[in-house]
Each structure stands twice: as structure tokens, then as C-alpha cells.
Design a protein around this motif. Structure first.
Motif, PDB file in Angstrom:
ATOM      1  N   PRO A  49     -14.345 -23.350  -4.785  1.00 24.27           N
ATOM      2  CA  PRO A  49     -14.356 -21.526  -3.517  1.00 24.27           C
ATOM      3  C   PRO A  49     -13.009 -21.356  -3.801  1.00 24.27           C
ATOM      4  CG  PRO A  49     -13.729 -24.303  -2.027  1.00 24.27           C
ATOM      5  CD  PRO A  49     -14.242 -24.673  -3.919  1.00 24.27           C
ATOM      6  N   LEU A  50     -13.460 -19.899  -3.606  1.00 23.34           N
ATOM      7  CA  LEU A  50     -12.226 -18.525  -3.710  1.00 23.34           C
ATOM      8  C   LEU A  50     -12.715 -17.699  -3.206  1.00 23.34           C
ATOM      9  CD1 LEU A  50      -9.698 -17.564  -4.985  1.00 23.34           C
ATOM     10  CD2 LEU A  50     -11.046 -16.511  -7.395  1.00 23.34           C
ATOM     11  N   GLU A  51     -11.746 -17.640  -2.270  1.00 24.77           N
ATOM     12  CA  GLU A  51     -11.862 -16.108  -1.073  1.00 24.77           C
ATOM     13  C   GLU A  51     -11.378 -15.662  -1.496  1.00 24.77           C
ATOM     14  OE1 GLU A  51     -12.776 -16.700   3.359  1.00 24.77           O
ATOM     15  OE2 GLU A  51     -11.058 -16.736   3.732  1.00 24.77           O
ATOM     16  N   VAL A  52     -11.157 -14.156  -1.307  1.00 28.30           N
ATOM     17  CA  VAL A  52     -10.462 -13.019  -1.551  1.00 28.30           C
ATOM     18  C   VAL A  52     -11.240 -12.081  -0.381  1.00 28.30           C
ATOM     19  CG1 VAL A  52     -10.379 -10.998  -3.146  1.00 28.30           C
ATOM     20  CG2 VAL A  52     -10.973 -13.188  -3.484  1.00 28.30           C
ATOM     21  N   THR A  53      -9.812 -11.659   0.082  1.00 33.65           N
ATOM     22  CA  THR A  53      -9.355 -11.203   1.682  1.00 33.65           C
ATOM     23  C   THR A  53      -9.600  -9.701   1.161  1.00 33.65           C
ATOM     24  OG1 THR A  53      -9.471 -12.848   3.095  1.00 33.65           O
ATOM     25  CG2 THR A  53      -9.055 -11.077   3.540  1.00 33.65           C
ATOM     26  N   PHE A  54      -9.898  -8.412   1.893  1.00 27.02           N
ATOM     27  CA  PHE A  54      -9.179  -6.932   1.489  1.00 27.02           C
ATOM     28  C   PHE A  54      -9.217  -6.427   2.838  1.00 27.02           C
ATOM     29  CE2 PHE A  54     -11.379  -7.670  -2.912  1.00 27.02           C
ATOM     30  CZ  PHE A  54     -10.153  -7.111  -3.576  1.00 27.02           C
ATOM     31  N   LEU A  55      -8.164  -5.524   3.108  1.00 29.80           N
ATOM     32  CA  LEU A  55      -7.633  -5.442   4.500  1.00 29.80           C
ATOM     33  C   LEU A  55      -7.942  -3.915   3.513  1.00 29.80           C
ATOM     34  CD1 LEU A  55      -5.255  -7.210   6.316  1.00 29.80           C
ATOM     35  CD2 LEU A  55      -7.628  -7.281   6.852  1.00 29.80           C
ATOM     36  N   VAL A  56      -8.745  -2.793   4.491  1.00 29.69           N
ATOM     37  CA  VAL A  56      -8.210  -1.530   3.857  1.00 29.69           C
ATOM     38  C   VAL A  56      -8.294  -0.426   4.949  1.00 29.69           C
ATOM     39  CG1 VAL A  56      -9.475   0.263   3.009  1.00 29.69           C
ATOM     40  CG2 VAL A  56      -9.874  -2.205   2.073  1.00 29.69           C
ATOM     41  N   SER A  57      -7.206   0.265   5.311  1.00 32.67           N
ATOM     42  CA  SER A  57      -6.803   1.520   5.968  1.00 32.67           C
ATOM     43  C   SER A  57      -6.699   2.774   5.075  1.00 32.67           C
ATOM     44  CB  SER A  57      -5.581   1.049   6.457  1.00 32.67           C
ATOM     45  OG  SER A  57      -4.471   1.292   5.615  1.00 32.67           O
ATOM     46  N   ASN A  58      -6.496   3.661   6.124  1.00 32.13           N
ATOM     47  CA  ASN A  58      -6.934   5.142   5.639  1.00 32.13           C
ATOM     48  C   ASN A  58      -6.627   5.304   4.596  1.00 32.13           C
ATOM     49  OD1 ASN A  58      -8.418   5.473   8.095  1.00 32.13           O
ATOM     50  ND2 ASN A  58      -7.074   6.602   9.083  1.00 32.13           N
ATOM     51  N   ASN A  59      -5.006   4.672   3.810  1.00 31.97           N
ATOM     52  CA  ASN A  59      -4.486   5.253   2.521  1.00 31.97           C
ATOM     53  C   ASN A  59      -4.590   3.824   1.791  1.00 31.97           C
ATOM     54  OD1 ASN A  59      -3.602   7.180   4.204  1.00 31.97           O
ATOM     55  ND2 ASN A  59      -4.198   7.845   1.993  1.00 31.97           N
ATOM     56  N   ASP A  60      -4.310   2.879   2.716  1.00 28.25           N
ATOM     57  CA  ASP A  60      -3.822   1.171   1.993  1.00 28.25           C
ATOM     58  C   ASP A  60      -4.421   0.481   1.751  1.00 28.25           C
ATOM     59  OD1 ASP A  60      -0.739   2.145   1.990  1.00 28.25           O
ATOM     60  OD2 ASP A  60      -0.785   1.538   3.919  1.00 28.25           O
ATOM     61  N   ILE A  61      -4.290  -0.434   0.411  1.00 25.70           N
ATOM     62  CA  ILE A  61      -6.183  -1.816   0.449  1.00 25.70           C
ATOM     63  C   ILE A  61      -4.208  -2.827   0.413  1.00 25.70           C
ATOM     64  CG2 ILE A  61      -6.844  -2.803  -1.634  1.00 25.70           C
ATOM     65  CD1 ILE A  61      -7.623  -0.016  -1.745  1.00 25.70           C
ATOM     66  N   ALA A  62      -4.916  -4.064   0.930  1.00 25.41           N
ATOM     67  CA  ALA A  62      -4.224  -5.012   0.987  1.00 25.41           C
ATOM     68  C   ALA A  62      -5.243  -6.750   0.103  1.00 25.41           C
ATOM     69  CB  ALA A  62      -3.137  -5.714   2.145  1.00 25.41           C
ATOM     70  N   PHE A  63      -4.746  -6.931  -0.424  1.00 22.21           N
ATOM     71  CA  PHE A  63      -5.699  -8.131  -1.360  1.00 22.21           C
ATOM     72  C   PHE A  63      -4.789  -9.934  -1.012  1.00 22.21           C
ATOM     73  CE2 PHE A  63      -5.539  -5.742  -4.675  1.00 22.21           C
ATOM     74  CZ  PHE A  63      -5.262  -6.597  -6.031  1.00 22.21           C
ATOM     75  N   ARG A  64      -6.298 -10.839  -1.061  1.00 22.45           N
ATOM     76  CA  ARG A  64      -5.292 -11.578  -1.284  1.00 22.45           C
ATOM     77  C   ARG A  64      -6.504 -12.594  -2.075  1.00 22.45           C
ATOM     78  NH1 ARG A  64      -2.141 -14.207   4.132  1.00 22.45           N
ATOM     79  NH2 ARG A  64      -4.395 -15.286   4.962  1.00 22.45           N
ATOM     80  N   TYR A  65      -5.743 -13.939  -2.668  1.00 20.05           N
ATOM     81  CA  TYR A  65      -6.464 -14.664  -2.704  1.00 20.05           C
ATOM     82  C   TYR A  65      -6.732 -16.527  -1.603  1.00 20.05           C
ATOM     83  CZ  TYR A  65      -7.142 -12.265  -7.138  1.00 20.05           C
ATOM     84  OH  TYR A  65      -6.916 -10.960  -8.398  1.00 20.05           O
TER      85      TYR A  65
END
Length: 655
Positions: A115-131
Motif C-alpha cells: 500500500p501507498l497513501e497520498v494525502t492532498f490538502l487543498v486550500s483556496n490558493n495552496d496545495i500540500a501533499f505527501r506520501y
């Protein structure tokens, strides 16, 4: 079941499978969208803003010793959520941040069923993602070494870049590079090769033509990972996450990231907008991380004097440091930095005396240290004081005993995991002894003001010492300081290291090359460049030479801000920032060009007010630098103020 119904059933199952291989998440306002697709075993993501493509299909994935998570992937599941948090800080561009984002957790499985999980957080002007790598139920694997990432950033081909090349390892002064101290190239084509063939350091700014801007960086890096950068551009793939060069640290240690399972990578961040305002004002570096320990004391922001910048190595003697302490006291500054070679040119016993003298004047010392054990050849001492737990305990206990307020640690030169762990160990140990920390000759801080409450700032760019070293860089100061608010200083506090008031870069203020920026430019830079402990490189001669209104402003320079706003500007050309401390606003502008700029600023926070207006007079023939003046300016009821910024000059509007 007849053949027709069977065929329809198979088509329906195929359609469901295809649907399951695509998912998406949008910002709360719906303008910023991330789409994730798994096609032919390859995970891809795209980014659009306001319906316009900002990132074309770009790779997701990584490779580890336990398996390949870059190909043969299947999208197994996804789950939506949200984040809403408010937090306060004193070390960054704003005192209170409210982070609201939509969350998407995407579950992948590789060809071996891992398994691999990718998490995305998306605000009005920002994206953060990690594995996140998790333990597989069928395998008793508890650790992994991540050997590299295939994470890509594939911009539309018409985009241009404002990026800084990564240095080759083990070059430069005493083999201390990479140290994030190379030159930016503005508005360059994406396929322009990096200067040294090593890619580009974070942060990286991209102009997507008329559609907007994207800033790429990372945050949350500590001793559990390596510091990353971007590769060179590859047609069709764009830029990818690159790991440290194996030759860093004289080849000691691997360049992969060893993690325990479950374990996560740092966050890759993108700030995406149609204008530069969200790029400059972003707080994404801090929004997605948390403090790693509590502050041992209430670390005090402030200003410091620094004799070394103009007086250099010969100034690290008792008598000269007394003079710099006296200047700090006269200016009401909190600190004085005693730089390299104090261990041999002053000695520990006399440093104790110096610390007592400083405290009697209401000033506390900051002491310079070489980080080094064995990873470069930097000769300046003290050596071997920060590179082991035993040495740090000895040094920091002594500094706490004699009342030293903080340390500046220099000459790191690697992003390998052992070096990232050293940064964390220095910070954690320093906190135990109530010491603030500044890093030089170092990597980009990645969310550290929030993660480590005693972290002040890092250099990690071509800083003020280069203005001293060469006339070339003196002439480039305007270029550099109108670049950093849009890039380096947008993602982390920056220790530029000197609001320089000498007109010549010499002790006598007459010899060597001149400064090419105006006095008001220098004063305005204290507002434009953000750090909570700021260097004002003022010397005894300046107390006699400068106009009284300049000295008065230099005495009042704030370093902590409740709020920061981008007003106007363009990278490497000019910038105007507004910052609020308490209920008072400061508006500061820098012109990095040789042409004067007349601007009509939109300043609703000052509407109808009469403010102090620090500005430069037009330079007269025969003048080395233009004269400065203090006037008043009435901002009209609509919040508009017309100003002129002279070539390589500045403005300040202050309540």
C-alpha cells in the motif's frame, strides 16, 4: 444470461473500474482543483485554477527498498475530509493563521500488493501533499529506505521560471557547498539547463503567462527525511523531486531517506494564484506542520548589531565587540552577534566578561559556531562544538550559564538525512538551554519556525556578506532583495544579515567599493525582508554621519508582525509590502532597477491618514548616493497614495 446481457455487464464493470481510477479534490472556494488519475499503472495529478491549467499531468510515486511505488499502481480507494484550524505564532509574517482546506486521501497498491497513501490538502490558493508508506498485512516489514521520488511538476510549456540552481557538492569556500547561495535567473524558459547540472533549490517560482503563478516548495522536513530540490527540466515530464547528491558530506552517508513504518514524507507544496498576492502572503509552510516541542522560555524578538559584516575577521576582538555592544545599547537593540574566531581571538574567559558587559548595557550576546565535524574544511572556529551531543551539552550549558541569548551556526553544506538530523538536534538541545538559533551556510528552513519554537531564521540565499565581498554583488543587491519576497522569504524567515548604512563597504567608510542602494532602500529592506531577529549593520561612525530622522527610524524598526500584505511588485524589479505591528502599519517599497518608478498604491488600511513618508531625492551629479528626506503624505479617502521610488531606492510610509 444471454450473451448481450453478459456483454453489457462486463462493460458496466469496466466502466466502474475506470471510474475508480480517477478522483479529485477542490479548494473550499472551488477555484483550485486537483485531479488524480491512475493510467496504465502510473499515478498522475493535474492542477487547474479558475478553469485554467496550471500543472499538466505530473507523476506521483516513489521507489523504496521494499518496493517500487512509481509503476504498476492501482487506485484502490479514496476518502474526502476537511481541515479547519487556527494557530498563533510570533516568528513569521502573520501572528494568527486560519487554515481551511479540503482533504483527499488516496489509496494505491503497487504490483506486489503493497500500500501507498497520498494525502492532498487543498486550500483556496495552496496545495500540500505527501506520501505515507504503511506496513503490509502479509509482510512483517517495519522500516524502509526511500531511494527516490518520481513526483513531478509539469507546467504548461509557455511558462517561465524564477529559480535558483543547486550547487555541485564539495565546491566553493572550503568545500562548504551546496549552501543555497547561487543566483536567480528571472523569466527563464523551462528548458533552460541549470547552471551546474544539479537542478534547482526550493522554493521555485513559475509564471504561467497570463493565467497566473505557481510557487513550489516543501515543508515539514526534519531528521526523518532528506532535504529535496527540483531536477532539471525534462520535456514531457517537467521537473521532478531530486534527492541530495551522494558526494555531499565528502560522500559520507547515503542519500536516501530511512523511515519507520508507517512513515510519511515531508509535504510538497504548491501555491497557485492568478496574481502574486497569494504567493507572497502564503502560510502553507506552517499550516500543515505542528510544533515538535514546547519553548523552554519566551524567546525575545529584536535587532542585533554585527561587527563582522564590514570589519571582518579582525574585528572579533574584545575591544571591537565592546564598541558594537555600545552601538546596540545606544540604538536600543536587544542583541550583538560575536562572529567567527571568538574562541581564539577573544578567548572563553573574556567572552564571559563580554557577556557580563553586554548585559549591564541591556544587550545580550549571540555567538557564532562552526557546525563542522568532518564534512567540509571551513577553518573558522570554534570547531567541533555543535557536531555531537556531548559537545553541544558542554557548549550550551556554558552559554546558558553566562547569559548568552542565542547561536549562529554556519557551514553545513548538505541535505542528506544525517545533516537534517543535525539541524534538529542542534535546535532541540539549544531549546533545553534557552538559546535561539540562526543557521548560515545552510539549507532552506522547511516549516521550522512552527516546528521548532527557538528557531529564528536561516540564510539560505546570497546574503549581505556578498555585497561586501564584491562590487558585482553590491550592484545586484536591488535585484536580489526584490526577488526574495516572492520566493525565498515567502516560505521562510530569512536572515539577510544587514541593513547596511555605510556608503562604502569598508571600516573607514571611504575605501573599497561603494554601496549602490540608497539609505531609504536599506531602511525599507528591514520591513520588506521578514525575520523576527533582524540584523541592523550599523557602526559607530554611522551614529555621527546619518541624519537624525534615519537614526530615529533605525531605532524603532519592528521585527514581529500581526499581519502582512503584498501591495505591488514584480520579481527582481520592485516590491511594496505592508506590515502591521500592534495597531501601526508600515508600508515599505524597494526599486531594484535603474529606472525610477511612480506608483499609485492601494492602501485601504491608511485611508484618510497622514503618514511619515521616507523617500530619496533625485540623485544629483557627483553624488555617490542620493540624499534622503522625511516628509508627510496624505493618503486619500479611497486609500490611494501616489509615490515615486528612485532608482535602486526605497520608500517607507509609517504611522
Amino acid at each position: 444470461m444471454n450473451k448481450k446481457l453478459l456483454s453489457l455487464g462486463l462493460l458496466f464493470v469496466s466502466a466502474l473500474t475506470a471510474m475508480a481510477q480517477t478522483t479529485s479534490v477542490s479548494s473550499p472556494d472551488g477555484k483550485l482543483q486537483v485531479s488524480i488519475d491512475c493510467k496504465d499503472g502510473q499515478a498522475l495529478y493535474t492542477v487547474s485554477y479558475d478553469g485554467k491549467a496550471m500543472l499538466t499531468p505530473s507523476a506521483l510515486g516513489l521507489k523504496a527498498d521494499i518496493g517500487d511505488f512509481s509503476q504498476g499502481l492501482k487506485l484502490k480507494d479514496s476518502k474526502q475530509g476537511s481541515v479547519d484550524k487556527t494557530y498563533t505564532m510570533t516568528r513569521t509574517k502573520t501572528a494568527t493563521s486560519h487554515f481551511v482546506a479540503n482533504q483527499l486521501d488516496v489509496q494505491f497498491e503497487n504490483a506486489d500488493g503493497l500500500p501507498l497513501e497520498v494525502t492532498f490538502l487543498v486550500s483556496n490558493n495552496d496545495i500540500a501533499f505527501r506520501y505515507t508508506l504503511k506496513q503490509a498485512k502479509r509482510r512483517d516489514v517495519r522500516t524502509a529506505v526511500i531511494q527516490g521520488e518520481t513526483t513531478g511538476f509539469n507546467f504548461p510549456e509557455t511558462a517561465t521560471s524564477f529559480i535558483c540552481p543547486q550547487s555541485k557538492p564539495m565546491v566553493g569556500f572550503a568545500q562548504t557547498k551546496p549552501s543555497y547561495e547561487e543566483e536567480y535567473t528571472p523569466d527563464a524558459a523551462l528548458n533552460t539547463p541549470s547552471a551546474f547540472g544539479e537542478g534547482y533549490t526550493f522554493p521555485c517560482l513559475f509564471h504561467i503567462g497570463n493565467d497566473g503563478w505557481v510557487q513550489v516548495s516543501e515543508t515539514g522536513t526534519n531528521g526523518k527525511y532528506v532535504g529535496c530540490h527540483l531536477s532539471d527540466y525534462e520535456q514531457g515530464k517537467g521537473y521532478t523531486i531530486a534527492f541530495p547528491n551522494p558526494k555531499e558530506m565528502k560522500g559520507m552517508g547515503g542519500n536516501g531517506a530511512a523511515i519507520s513504518l508507517p512513515g510519511s514524507t515531508p509535504w510538497r507544496t504548491l501555491t497557485v494564484a492568478s496574481t502574486l498576492e497569494p504567493i507572497v502572503e502564503t502560510t502553507i509552510s506552517y499550516d500543515v506542520v505542528e510544533p515538535l516541542y514546547e519553548a523552554k522560555t519566551d524567546y525575545r524578538p529584536g535587532r542585533y548589531t554585527w561587527g563582522w559584516l564590514i570589519w571582518q575577521d579582525n574585528s572579533t576582538i574584545y575591544e571591537d565587540q565592546v564598541k558594537m555592544i555600545d552601538v546596540a545599547a545606544q540604538m536600543g537593540y536587544e542583541y550583538c552577534l560575536v562572529d567567527a574566531l571568538w574562541d581564539t581571538q577573544i578567548g572563553r574567559d573574556r567572552v564571559e566578561e563580554l557577556s557580563k558587559y553586554a548585559q549591564s548595557k541591556g544587550v545580550r550576546l549571540l555567538l557564532w559556531y562552526n557546525s563542522n565535524g568532518t564534512w567540509n574544511d571551513a577553518p573558522q572556529g570554534p570547531h567541533d562544538g555543535m557536531n555531537s551531543a556531548i559537545a553541544r551539552e558542554r557548549e550550551m550549558s556554558w552559554m546558558e550559564k553566562i547569559g548568552v541569548a542565542g547561536i549562529k551556526v554556519d557551514f553545513f553544506g548538505s541535505d542528506k538525512q544525517p545533516m537534517m538530523q543535525l539541524y534538529e538536534d542542534i535546535l532541540a538541545d539549544a531549546n533545553r538551554h534557552q538559546l535561539q538559533v540562526i543557521f548560515h551556510g545552510c539549507t532552506l528552513p522547511r516549516g521550522w519556525e512552527r516546528m521548532y519554537p527557538n528557531f529564528v531564521a536561516s540564510e539560505a540565499f546570497l546574503a549581505s556578506e556578498n555585497v561586501f565581498f564584491t562590487e558585482y554583488h553590491a550592484k545586484k543587491e536591488g535585484f536580489e532583495l526584490t526577488m526574495h519576497p516572492f520566493s525565498r522569504n515567502a516560505v521562510a524567515a530569512a536572515d539577510w544579515g544587514g541593513v547596511m548604512m555605510n556608503h562604502h563597504l569598508s571600516r573607514d567608510n571611504k575605501s573599497r567599493h561603494q554601496r549602490y542602494t540608497s539609505d531609504i532602500f536599506e531602511m525599507a529592506s528591514a520591513i520588506v525582508i521578514q525575520t523576527s531577529v533582524n540584523c541592523v549593520a550599523i557602526y559607530p561612525n554611522n551614529l555621527e554621519e546619518l541624519p537624525q530622522f534615519e537614526l530615529d527610524f533605525l531605532r524603532e524598526i519592528p521585527t514581529t508582525w500581526e499581519e502582512s500584505q503584498f501591495i505591488d511588485g514584480y520579481p527582481t524589479k520592485y516590491v511594496v509590502m505592508a506590515r502591521r505591528t500592534g495597531d501601526r502599519w508600515y508600508v515599505a517599497g524597494l526599486n531594484g532597477t535603474q529606472e525610477k518608478k511612480t506608483l499609485t498604491l492601494q492602501l485601504p488600511m491608511l485611508a484618510g491618514k497622514t503618514v511619515r513618508y521616507y523617500t530619496d531625492k533625485p540623485q544629483k551629479k557627483g553624488e555617490i548616493l542620493p540624499a534622503s528626506e522625511l516628509k508627510t503624505l496624505k493618503v486619500n479617502a479611497n486609500g490611494e497614495a501616489k509615490v515615486t521610488i528612485q532608482p535602486m531606492g526605497g520608500i517607507i510610509l509609517a504611522e
